[in-house]
Design a protein around this motif. Structure first.
Motif, short mmCIF file in Angstrom:
data_model
loop_
_atom_site.label_atom_id
_atom_site.label_comp_id
_atom_site.label_asym_id
_atom_site.label_seq_id
_atom_site.Cartn_x
_atom_site.Cartn_y
_atom_site.Cartn_z
N PRO A 6 -1.54 2.50 -9.41
CA PRO A 6 -2.19 2.50 -8.08
C PRO A 6 -3.62 2.80 -8.17
O PRO A 6 -4.04 3.63 -8.89
CB PRO A 6 -1.38 3.37 -7.14
CG PRO A 6 -0.05 3.49 -7.70
CD PRO A 6 -0.36 3.46 -9.20
N ALA A 11 -3.81 -3.31 -9.99
CA ALA A 11 -3.01 -3.06 -8.43
C ALA A 11 -3.94 -3.53 -7.49
O ALA A 11 -3.28 -4.10 -6.38
CB ALA A 11 -2.86 -1.74 -8.41
N ARG A 12 -5.14 -3.39 -7.57
CA ARG A 12 -6.04 -3.85 -6.12
C ARG A 12 -6.07 -5.28 -6.19
O ARG A 12 -6.38 -5.86 -5.23
CB ARG A 12 -7.46 -3.18 -6.38
CG ARG A 12 -7.25 -1.73 -6.14
CD ARG A 12 -8.51 -0.96 -6.94
NE ARG A 12 -9.93 -1.40 -6.20
CZ ARG A 12 -11.27 -1.30 -6.84
NH1 ARG A 12 -11.27 -0.62 -7.83
NH2 ARG A 12 -12.41 -1.73 -6.13
N GLU A 15 -2.99 -6.72 -4.85
CA GLU A 15 -3.10 -6.37 -3.35
C GLU A 15 -3.99 -7.63 -2.55
O GLU A 15 -3.52 -8.30 -1.52
CB GLU A 15 -3.60 -5.21 -2.85
CG GLU A 15 -3.87 -4.97 -1.29
CD GLU A 15 -4.32 -3.61 -0.94
OE1 GLU A 15 -4.22 -3.11 0.13
OE2 GLU A 15 -4.68 -2.87 -2.03
N GLY A 18 -1.85 -10.82 -2.47
CA GLY A 18 -0.43 -10.81 -1.51
C GLY A 18 0.58 -10.52 -2.59
O GLY A 18 1.76 -10.98 -2.10
N ALA A 20 3.10 -8.14 -4.37
CA ALA A 20 3.49 -6.87 -4.49
C ALA A 20 3.71 -5.93 -5.71
O ALA A 20 3.81 -6.41 -6.90
CB ALA A 20 4.90 -6.59 -3.82
N THR A 21 3.29 -4.74 -5.67
CA THR A 21 3.22 -3.88 -6.96
C THR A 21 4.53 -2.85 -6.91
O THR A 21 5.01 -2.22 -7.86
CB THR A 21 2.06 -3.01 -7.26
OG1 THR A 21 1.99 -2.31 -6.13
CG2 THR A 21 1.11 -3.84 -7.55
#
Length: 681
Positions: A6, A11-12, A15, A18, A20-21
């Motif tokens: 995160p 991870a960014r 996001e 769209g 998902a992690t």
């Protein structure tokens, strides 16, 4: 496998796209998605993740420069935040130029904005009604897999003539308000044809295998020589039908299509009358390039096979010069497939017309499958709109610890947005055209889909999110244009807020009796007055055991024979008996159970449904004659004859449409839903 950290670039980046992690299979449980699944999903979206930090910086810079996203939905809140003084211009679908947003008609328009600093932005602007059309009043209706409904005129499987007859009879004699069908999408040609209606070649166009040959107007005008040939084909079709109805043969789509194709090619030699020619020309003009692509794919599939990935490389591109040349060389076969599609569309229109003329308030409820075959016509014609190397499925859950891979390539959300959702709009418009309502399979897919990387197990997938506001706006817009209702299949794991969003847009849900319990209280059967009203309520579905099978616990024995049980069969039987016992007690307590026979219990269960406030109450047609065989057993393929069984009685004897129309048991079941609800004791 470790997931993205995160706050770190990967991870960014996920996001922003769209992807998902992590996800929540239950409110109290969080599952981290493997980093490999995240990078695979991003790669399918065209993102190079070799240097996540660089890709993140590029995406953020692009977003900062852009005044508008590719597609915008006009809401009461207006447009996304724009610099003060920005000039807004709109060109409507009809080509009318407007300044500002006031009084825009429904549609998908072209929006241009100019900021005071000279920057400009363009976007597709969706203006849609707040809600899809509703269902007036309450209706009971029938649910059937059309191929399984044979009459004495069928050529080995149920057809559109049978559908029109069913609708005309059921509307007048039974007073039902709708008939819900399986998807009638065009299948991938064989042999062998994939019998599943949920894995089609194209969702936009109907399957000509459902044509009633004798009801095509040109049938009356063939030459005497061809009429002799047609009689010979009809005799072969009669033997095919007899095999299914009297000799325990399975429905054989390949054999059916072989006979119909030969008959249809004879009919095609008959010149169209002026009115028919005009109708055909109008159909060609309306469907345009999409129909040309569909027909071209079918013609090429006859030469190179039904998976375009295996075609010569230059034919894999529908816009290549080589494909254009092949279309010219195969012009006769291309036009044949255009003509077949027109015939099927025309008979579909006739079936809906028969339903409405019989007094049905809704008429036909068509079914939109969640996806298409990876090698079929839709993925060829719209290949840039599908995610390469990905398949739609489901994550592990309480019912399937290994998850599911459905083998269906997903839409790319970015490409949908770039086109103003044109592929989705065109698809919905086609599906609504001859429908009083449309059932959307796995309607949660308008919000997110579980993407499984090719070659990996479903456990190593991830969710990819879609712009649900835009998807729902398009759905409401096309439903409004058709004047048709929308039913979402929202069974299984549903993300928080999804059902509420669907309800706000006027999308009905799906409620199945066996799943409706007070899960947050005592776990007992949910009282009828506590059911939602905005739904289609049923006892069972095509993916569940017929009710007679559940009453006799045959479904447990079947799953045991197929090796699908994860617990001892004795325990499964005990739980099935306990579940049924709870429902019998509930039915008896409410005064709905008039006896202990199988048909008494089935009637009582449907009476229970009728006491709910559900707008639509569906009766699985095989339940009306005591059928014990499911049409589909999820988790099986060759082990069970999925999608190939005719409607049958409790002794597995096939029942024809003519016999259904005179069945005392079916009439009694539907008549039981006419009775006013009795008061609880």
């Amino acid at each position: 496998m470790a997931g993205p950290v995160p706050g770190e670039p990967l991870a960014r980046l996920a996001e922003l796209y769209g992807v998902a992690t992590e996800y929540r299979p239950a409110p109290d449980r969080v599952v981290t998605v493997p980093a490999e699944a995240v990078t695979a999903a991003l790669a399918a979206l065209g993102v190079d993740t070799a240097d996540p930090a660089a890709a993140l910086a590029a995406r953020e810079a692009e977003t900062a420069r852009r005044l508008l996203p590719p597609t915008v939905v006009l809401t009461p809140r207006g447009l996304p935040a724009l610099p003060e003084g920005t000039v807004v211009r709109v060109v409507t679908e009809e080509g009318e130029a407007r300044h500002g947003l006031d009084g825009l008609p429904y549609g998908v328009h072209r929006l241009t904005v100019t900021a005071p600093d000279g920057r400009t932005g363009e976007s597709h602007l969706i203006v849609a009604p707040d809600r899809a059309p509703g269902v007036e009043g309450r209706h009971r209706g029938l649910m059937v897999q059309l191929y399984s409904l044979l009459s004495h005129r069928s050529w080995g499987m149920g057809d559109l003539g049978d559908l029109a007859d069913l609708a005309g009879w059921a509307g007048r004699a039974l007073g039902v308000g709708f008939v819900q069908l399986n998807p009638l999408h065009a299948s991938v040609p064989g042999p062998p044809v994939d019998p599943s209606p949920y894995r089609p070649s194209s969702r936009r166009f109907p399957d000509p295998v459902y044509l009633r040959v004798e009801e095509i107007p040109e049938y009356a005008h063939v030459t005497e020589e061809d009429r002799t040939r047609l009689r010979a084909l009809a005799e072969q079709a009669a033997r095919l039908r007899e095999g299914v109805l009297a000799k325990e043969a399975l429905i054989d789509r390949d054999a059916v299509w072989d006979l119909k194709r030969r008959a249809l090619e004879l009919l095609r030699t008959v010149p169209l009358a002026p009115g028919r020619r005009a109708a055909y020309s109008g159909f060609l003009a309306r469907e345009g390039r999409a129909l040309d692509d569909h027909a071209t794919w079918n013609a090429l599939a006859e030469v190179h096979g039904p998976d375009w990935h295996r075609w010569p490389e230059r034919l894999r591109d529908p816009r290549s010069p080589e494909t254009a040349r092949a279309r010219r060389e195969l012009a006769d076969r291309v036009d044949l497939h255009r003509w077949l599609t027109w015939l099927a569309d025309d008979q579909l229109a006739g079936a809906q017309r028969a339903a409405r003329e019989a007094g049905m308030g809704v008429g036909l409820i068509h079914d939109l499958a969640v996806g298409v075959h990876p090698g079929g016509a839709d993925t060829w014609a719209l290949r840039d709109c599908f995610a390469t190397g990905m398949s739609v499925g489901a994550p592990p859950d309480a019912f399937n610890a290994r998850g599911q891979d459905w083998g269906l390539p997903p839409w790319r959300p970015d490409r949908l947005a770039e086109t103003g959702y044109a592929p989705l709009r065109d698809l919905l418009r086609a599906c609504f055209r001859h429908a009083g309502a449309l059932r959307v399979d796995h309607v949660m897919g308008l919000f997110r889909l579980w993407w499984v990387p090719q070659g990996r197990p479903p456990t190593e997938g991830t969710y990819v999110h879609y712009d649900a506001e835009a998807m729902l706006a398009v759905l409401a817009l096309e439903a409004h244009r058709a004047g048709a209702a929308v039913i979402g299949e929202d069974l299984g794991t549903v993300e928080p807020g999804v059902r509420e969003a669907l309800r706000e847009r006027g999308v009905l849900g799906t409620s199945v009796l066996w799943f409706e319990r007070g899960w947050e209280s005592d776990g007992r059967p949910l009282a009828p007055e506590s059911w939602r009203s905005d739904c289609l309520a049923t006892v069972t579905t095509h993916d569940l055991p017929p009710t007679a099978s559940r009453i006799a616990h045959d479904h447990v024995d079947l799953r045991a024979r197929l090796g699908l049980l994860t617990r001892p069969v004795e325990r499964e039987r005990e739980e099935a008996a306990a579940e049924l016992g709870e429902w019998l007690a509930e039915l008896d307590r409410r005064g709905l159970l008039d006896g202990t026979r199988e048909e008494d219990v089935i009637l009582a269960l449907h009476r229970f449904l009728w006491r709910t406030p559900a707008r639509l109450v569906g009766v699985w047609l095989p339940d009306g004659v005591g059928d014990r065989r499911p049409q589909n057993v999820p988790g099986t393929s060759d082990e069970y004859p999925n999608w190939r069984l005719p409607v049958a009685d409790g002794e597995c004897r096939p029942v024809t449409l003519e016999e259904l129309s005179s069945s005392p048991r079916l009439h009694a079941l539907l008549a039981g839903l006419e009775e006013p609800p009795r008061q609880d004791p």
